[in-house]
Scaffold this motif. Structure first.
Motif, short mmCIF file in Angstrom:
data_model
loop_
_atom_site.label_atom_id
_atom_site.label_comp_id
_atom_site.label_asym_id
_atom_site.label_seq_id
_atom_site.Cartn_x
_atom_site.Cartn_y
_atom_site.Cartn_z
N THR A 1 -2.97 30.74 22.30
CA THR A 1 -3.96 30.96 22.61
C THR A 1 -4.75 30.59 20.46
OG1 THR A 1 -4.59 32.97 21.46
CG2 THR A 1 -3.78 32.58 24.06
N GLY A 2 -5.83 30.42 21.26
CA GLY A 2 -7.37 29.64 19.79
C GLY A 2 -6.53 31.22 18.31
N SER A 3 -6.37 32.56 18.94
CA SER A 3 -5.61 33.66 17.93
C SER A 3 -4.62 33.89 17.66
CB SER A 3 -7.00 34.73 19.35
OG SER A 3 -6.32 34.66 19.84
N GLY A 4 -4.09 32.58 18.10
CA GLY A 4 -2.31 32.61 17.29
C GLY A 4 -1.65 33.53 18.35
N ARG A 5 -1.75 33.79 19.30
CA ARG A 5 -1.15 34.49 20.24
C ARG A 5 -0.26 34.05 21.63
NH1 ARG A 5 -3.61 40.73 20.79
NH2 ARG A 5 -4.63 41.30 18.97
N VAL A 6 0.47 34.20 21.70
CA VAL A 6 1.26 34.19 23.09
C VAL A 6 0.59 33.09 24.62
CG1 VAL A 6 3.07 33.74 24.65
CG2 VAL A 6 3.18 33.45 22.34
#
Length: 173
Positions: free
Chosen positions: A95-100
């Motif tokens: 995702t944009g926040s660096g989460r899977v």
């Protein structure tokens, strides 16, 4: 006011839909898959004790064919060796926040089919199944259950694919 009695004989258009579907399916040559016609009378399935795949293969052969499972490889006409069974999980996107955001699941099964004289009828082969699914930290427990369900479905699909490959095996005399 009296209605004509012949009006009650005309079927409602919605009742014709199942009839039309039945006729279309019959016309295209569709038929249910019957018992698997395996080209051998007896089989022994060899796998690691921890294999979840081998019991399902045994169940599919027992329930879906006339081939008999044996308790020892010496008693069998052919030996099905489950060489490996691997579950893989790879990150597909973030995702944009660096989460899977998405995972890709893979299920791999390697096998080979030999006879009592150690001749290969199906050389070492692999069945690979894969599924993609979205992931959310907010629904971690539900996504864990979904992952387990996807692996189970891939295992079932791999069993059916293996049985079809066994059906097409050519035994040499």
């Amino acid at each position: 006011m009296k209605t004509a009695s012949w009006v009650s004989l005309i079927p409602h258009p919605s009742s014709l839909i199942p009839l039309a579907a039945t006729l279309l399916v019959a016309a295209c040559g569709f038929q249910l898959r019957g018992a698997a016609q395996l080209p051998f009378n007896t089989i022994f399935v060899q796998a690691a004790a921890t294999s979840q795949f081998a019991p399902q293969v045994r169940r599919a052969v027992r329930a879906g064919s006339t081939t008999r499972l044996t308790d020892a490889p010496e008693q069998a006409e052919v030996l099905l060796q489950i060489l490996s069974e691997v579950q893989e999980k790879n990150i597909l996107s973030l995702t944009g926040s660096g989460r899977v955001g998405e995972y890709q699941l893979r299920y791999r099964v390697s096998f080979r089919l030999t006879d009592s004289k150690n001749r290969e009828h199906i050389p070492a082969s692999e069945i690979v199944m894969q599924r993609d699914y979205t992931f959310s930290d907010d629904q971690a427990l539900a996504k864990e259950a979904e992952e387990a369900l996807l692996y189970r479905d891939m295992r079932n699909d791999a069993v059916q694919q293996l049985v079809r490959r066994l059906q097409s095996a050519k035994l040499q005399s």
